[in-house]
Design a protein around this motif. Structure first.
Motif, PDB file in Angstrom:
ATOM      1  N   THR A 115       0.829  -1.195   0.000  1.00 46.68           N
ATOM      2  CA  THR A 115       0.000   0.000   0.000  1.00 46.68           C
ATOM      3  C   THR A 115       0.873   1.259   0.000  1.00 46.68           C
ATOM      4  OG1 THR A 115      -1.656  -1.261   1.207  1.00 46.68           O
ATOM      5  CG2 THR A 115      -1.930   1.128   1.168  1.00 46.68           C
ATOM      6  N   ASP A 139      -7.721  -4.358  -1.931  1.00 44.49           N
ATOM      7  CA  ASP A 139      -7.543  -5.205  -0.746  1.00 44.49           C
ATOM      8  C   ASP A 139      -8.816  -5.071   0.071  1.00 44.49           C
ATOM      9  OD1 ASP A 139      -6.949  -6.486   1.575  1.00 44.49           O
ATOM     10  OD2 ASP A 139      -5.124  -5.356   2.026  1.00 44.49           O
ATOM     11  N   ARG A 142      -9.593  -6.137   4.591  1.00 44.51           N
ATOM     12  CA  ARG A 142      -9.451  -5.342   5.806  1.00 44.51           C
ATOM     13  C   ARG A 142      -9.858  -3.910   5.492  1.00 44.51           C
ATOM     14  NH1 ARG A 142      -3.694  -5.214   7.306  1.00 44.51           N
ATOM     15  NH2 ARG A 142      -3.525  -4.971   5.060  1.00 44.51           N
ATOM     16  N   GLN A 148      -6.308   3.183   4.586  1.00 47.06           N
ATOM     17  CA  GLN A 148      -4.886   3.534   4.475  1.00 47.06           C
ATOM     18  C   GLN A 148      -4.586   4.121   3.090  1.00 47.06           C
ATOM     19  OE1 GLN A 148      -2.332   0.129   4.829  1.00 47.06           O
ATOM     20  NE2 GLN A 148      -0.442   1.336   4.749  1.00 47.06           N
ATOM     21  N   ASP A 191      -3.699  -1.771  -5.743  1.00 46.20           N
ATOM     22  CA  ASP A 191      -3.177  -2.286  -4.473  1.00 46.20           C
ATOM     23  C   ASP A 191      -3.979  -3.530  -4.092  1.00 46.20           C
ATOM     24  OD1 ASP A 191      -1.879  -2.467  -1.993  1.00 46.20           O
ATOM     25  OD2 ASP A 191      -3.359  -1.158  -1.025  1.00 46.20           O
TER      26      ASP A 191
HETATM   27 MG    MG Z   1      -1.825  -3.004   2.239  1.00 44.87          MG
END
Ligand code: MG
Ligand code: GDP
Length: 450
Positions: A115, A139, A142, A148, A191
């Motif tokens: 990331t 992703d 999570r 993020q 990502d």
């Molecule tokens: Mg990551």
């Protein structure tokens, strides 16, 4: 710094052979034995070491080398060339799709730095190549991972495509590319999710994304600190996904460097970038030749110059230089100059790029303490505008107030004032000297506090 142990040992070894007017097979044998041990100790894959040593030996005992005028140096040249070759030879470029957007897929284990590197790469593409990337949050396992990436997007002021955690990564990737086309983004960086270990679920998912979006690049992000493991991980990802390149992260840590030296040989895929820190501008193109130079203590002037060009505002640097010449240089200017140097990265790393710096007497033991710099900064920041412009007004009570404000001692304040005055004096002398030399202009920037 990465490679420190390896660099120390290799430099010690080649030093012994360097000046020899005559090199025997026995000399080469001894050298390669030491090189072999150094590489193994740096956690380089043993098969890789074996091949490497074989090649160096073969080339070093060649007639042309042994009978040359400078056999010692020729042997070192062989070592350097083989080391460069080991890390991938010529530096490889990043793909550009015939029809935009160019799609880059980031893969790797959890925590490797996917990331972060997605953000760094987007930043680099924009800064260096004037591209307009879009980031894609695929992703979905999570929620924190999506957040993020979104945070990174905000920091960079770059769009992040996300469909939350409910959508399928393949759909996310497809829709993101559609939107990127409509909005004329030239790069899409996906990502993806990671796992703690390589497993078939993860590989299935990544393969599905791959076959649906046919990325132009598939970059494996690996943590250099994990040593041999990184090489195994690279090997299995490559087998499943046929990678186009590798990004090594955390090379700023004290990794022994084994991963960097083994990955290309094991996977035959080039290391394209190296992560040198957590910040978004701490991603560098990986140059095998320069890295080999650095490891062998030959310095890396090209990277140093590039760093300076990337980080120093040339116009401001010229203005500062003018100020130094005319002795109107103030503490404010000093602060600014410090910022420019600091933006080039930790001092210790910069020193490592100066050829022969590691051999300079005393330099090795000097702590290039970035903390010291922040103390200086704190002291200057505690000065008033007037004090920064004209330090001569500084009296005991002012010094005491500054010391208190900065949380440093009065003697440190005194020392800085003294250094600053001496520096100004020196600048004046130097500019006097330079004026004498007709037509010669000084360099664009200086390092007054080093
Ligand atoms: Mg990551
Ligand atoms: P991911 O799980 O693969 O997406 O990994 P992240 O991007 O979340 O990174 C994991 C951790 O490694 C974070 O704390 C990052 O700040 C850190 N990290 C990533 N790249 C580097 C690097 O080049 N140097 C250092 N020192 N830390 C890094």
């Amino acid at each position: 710094m990465a490679f420190e142990g390896l660099a120390d040992r290799l430099q010690h070894t080649i030093q012994k052979i360097k000046g020899k007017g005559k090199v025997t097979e026995q000399d080469v044998k001894e050298m390669t034995r030491e090189v072999r041990l150094a590489l193994l100790e740096a956690d380089v894959n043993f098969k890789v070491v074996k091949d490497f040593i074989k090649r160096v030996k073969e080339r070093a005992v060649d007639q042309e080398v042994m009978e040359s005028l400078t056999p010692g140096q020729q042997v070192i040249k062989v070592v350097k060339e083989e080391l460069t070759d080991l890390m991938g030879g010529d530096q490889s470029k990043i793909a550009v799709a015939d029809r935009p957007p160019t799609v880059i897929m980031m893969v790797g284990l959890q925590g490797a730095g996917k990331t972060t590197t997605t953000g760094k790469l987007a930043n680099l593409l924009r800064k260096k190549y004037n591209k307009q990337p879009m980031l894609v949050a695929a992703d979905v396992y999570r929620p924190a991972a999506i957040n993020q990436l979104e945070t990174l997007g905000k920091q960079l002021d770059m769009p992040v495509f996300s469909l939350g955690t409910e959508a399928n990564p393949v759909d996310i990737a497809n829709q993101a590319i559609e939107q990127a086309k409509n909005e004329h983004h030239d790069y899409v960086i996906i990502d993806t999710a990671g796992r703690l270990h390589v497993d078939s679920d993860l590989m299935d998912e990544l393969q599905q994304i791959k076959s649906n979006v046919t990325p132009d690049e598939i970059f494996l992000v690996v943590d250099a600190m994990t040593g041999q493991d990184a090489v195994n991980v690279a090997d299995s990802f490559n087998e499943q996904l046929d990678l186009t390149g590798v990004v090594l992260t955390k090379l700023d840590g004290d990794t022994r460097g084994g991963a960097a030296l083994s990955i290309k040989a094991v996977t035959d895929k080039p290391i394209k970038f190296a992560g040198m820190g957590e910040k978004l501008d701490e991603l560098e193109a990986f140059h095998p030749e320069r890295m080999a130079s650095r490891i062998l203590g030959m310095g890396d002037v090209l990277s140093l110059i590039e760093k300076a060009q990337d980080n120093v505002d040339e116009k401001r640097a010229k203005e500062l230089e003018e100020k130094m010449r005319s002795a109107s240089f103030t503490f404010d200017d000093f602060l600014e100059q410090m910022d420019q140097v600091k933006s080039m990265g930790p001092l210790e790393d910069l020193i490592g790029m100066i050829p022969g710096a590691n051999k300079m007497k005393g330099l090795k033991n000097v702590q290039f303490d970035d903390k010291q710099l922040s103390h200086v900064e704190a002291i200057i920041q505690s000065m008033t505008k007037a004090e920064r412009q004209d330090p001569s007004i500084m009296n005991a009570s002012r010094k005491k107030r500054i010391a208190q404000g900065a949380g440093r001692s009065v003697s440190e304040v005194n020392r800085l004032l003294k250094q600053f005055n001496e520096m100004k004096k020196m600048m004046k002398q130097m500019s006097g000297m330079q004026k004498g030399k007709k037509g010669k202009k000084g360099k664009g920037f200086n390092f007054p506090f080093m």
